[in-house]
Design an enzyme around this catalytic site. Structure first.
Site, PDB file in Angstrom:
ATOM      1  N   ASP A 145      -4.390  12.250   4.761  1.00  0.00           N
ATOM      2  CA  ASP A 145      -4.822  11.167   5.654  1.00  0.00           C
ATOM      3  C   ASP A 145      -3.889  11.117   6.863  1.00  0.00           C
ATOM      4  OD1 ASP A 145      -5.206   8.604   6.840  1.00  0.00           O
ATOM      5  OD2 ASP A 145      -5.963   7.819   4.933  1.00  0.00           O
TER       6      ASP A 145
ATOM      7  N   SER B 172      -9.218   1.004   4.564  1.00  0.00           N
ATOM      8  CA  SER B 172      -8.307   0.931   5.709  1.00  0.00           C
ATOM      9  C   SER B 172      -8.082  -0.541   6.112  1.00  0.00           C
ATOM     10  CB  SER B 172      -8.861   1.795   6.851  1.00  0.00           C
ATOM     11  OG  SER B 172      -7.888   2.029   7.820  1.00  0.00           O
TER      12      SER B 172
ATOM     13  N   HIS C  98      -8.975  10.502   5.838  1.00  0.00           N
ATOM     14  CA  HIS C  98      -9.288   9.084   5.998  1.00  0.00           C
ATOM     15  C   HIS C  98     -10.797   8.837   6.126  1.00  0.00           C
ATOM     16  CE1 HIS C  98      -7.496   5.128   6.727  1.00  0.00           C
ATOM     17  NE2 HIS C  98      -8.333   4.911   7.731  1.00  0.00           N
TER      18      HIS C  98
END
EC number: 3.1.2.12
Lengths: 276, 276
Positions: free
Chosen positions: A222, A144, A255
């Site tokens: 995600d 991320s 995620h």
């Protein structure tokens, strides 16, 4: 350096260290996994975590030590920002401590401490080289915000890293809310300066004679995919540049660290191939 | 049952559920890993965690899903005690919520809620069987207090579990401070009653015609080894009874999840062999 913790782990050692950072002007904590010593010093793989994380999220949840032990790779897990009462902060989760975006801030109140790019790229590698037996080969990966950090740091330093990979990276921070908020605060309103820290922009300008292989995994469930991540933007630039990118879209994955753990072995084997 | 979380993980699903427990008289949360469906329903492996843990410690840190996915085993991770404002508690970490010792308490204020033995052995398996596609085969394992739980529950129910294993279990709670404190509170001062919940005592009385294989891993750098764990006591009883025990002492390993993660694959393969 002060050793905070040490645990035997997959026939190697998982350690946690604190040191005073001259670059960040605060004490910093990092974790390191050291595989069993072999005849040759091992290469280093740097992991950069995402928003709100510290050095322990990846260390405890990703399951990377098993494969790093087998492959003979040192894993280094830094914190995601400078920390402490004397370091500026913000009440939101995506700015300030835990949210450095791995750049060198130019704006106040951030500029005095928020120089994570220099810390990750210079100070920390020098510290690791001074205190552990390692080879000169290094690669970098992250998740991320840390995927943004890994990609942008690798692209800004041709020849420095053997390979780079990311899970659900923020590839185009100048165009998404997380990046725009952070870059505006850390770098100021001049969007021209933002482009120096945006992986899509950096890749567009990159010299392909120094191309290093890139692996990106992205879960299609995600929650941040559409608004914050958009790896297809990076894939399109890579296509235009004939850059060696493998982008894998993983069906059903989100995620979380369950996603990272599911594919961490592939990333370690990818890096091992290029660190050899 | 209410689904709290769901994550794709190693081609299976990691889920977290809440339900009202009639036995414990409170809402309970458990985690479950479901491998990709196959032609035959999978067996179930129950994990019991140690003091202070809930259902998430093992779920996030042990790295068990990778191997469970490969082997086609459902993992069930219950909480370590009843929970909530209406449930009795104690300010110390080793009594009350998070410290049930997996028994049925007979003393107040614990007796109304602290019936984790019945919950783990009866109510939870029935709930799992009613809500998921599983085979009738089950095994059980755990860590520290949960290792005590797994061993004692398996020994009290001959024929019910195919195999049992433990990391750093409390094998002889009637003789060590953790067990003596908890048993005195939950079972009262009559030490004769304590023996029904002590794995060494249970093994001494066990019918070897129903012997199931036992695997125990113990780190020799475990800070609790000498005062609280003493697996050699259990090994001596097993020797006397010719019970099929494998006790492995792992050099340098401590009591942490780094130890569990390092050997979790061996435990899963051990159980898979006996669940087949």
């Amino acid at each position: 350096m002060e050793l905070l913790e040490e645990h035997r782990c997959f026939e190697g050692w998982q350690q946690r260290w604190r040191h005073d950072s001259a670059v960040l002007k605060c004490p910093m904590t990092f974790s390191i996994f050291l595989p069993t010593p072999r005849t040759t010093p091992p290469p280093v793989l740097y992991w950069l975590s995402g928003l709100t994380c510290n050095d322990e999220n990846f260390t405890t949840k990703a399951g990377a030590q098993r494969v790093a032990s087998e492959l003979g790779i040192v894993l280094v897990m830094p914190d995601t920002s400078p920390r402490g009462e004397n370091v500026p902060n913000n009440e939101s989760y995506d700015l300030g401590q835990g949210a450095s975006f791995y750049l060198n801030a130019t704006e106040q109140p951030w500029a005095d401490h928020f120089r994570m790019y220099d810390y990750i790229n210079d100070e920390l590698p020098a510290l690791i080289a001074d205190n552990f037996s390692i080879s000169e080969k290094a690669s970098i990966f992250g998740h991320s915000m840390g995927g943004h950090g890994a990609l942008s740091i690798a692209l800004k330093n041709p020849g420095r890293y053997c390979s780079v990979s990311a899970f659900a990276p923020i590839v185009n921070p100048t165009r998404v809310p997380w990046g725009q908020k952070a870059f505006n605060a850390y770098l100021g309103a001049d969007e021209g300066k933002w482009r120096e820290w945006d992986s899509c922009c950096l890749l567009m300008q990159a010299d392909t004679t120094h191309a290093i292989p890139v692996l990106i995994d992205q879960g299609d469930a995600d929650q941040f995919l559409a608004d914050q991540l958009q790896p297809a933007q990076f894939a399109e630039v890579a296509r235009q540049k004939s850059w060696p990118l493998t982008l894998r879209v993983q069906p059903g994955y989100d995620h979380s660290y369950y996603f990272i753990a599911s594919f961490i072995e592939d990333h370690l084997r990818f890096h091992a191939e290029h660190l050899a």
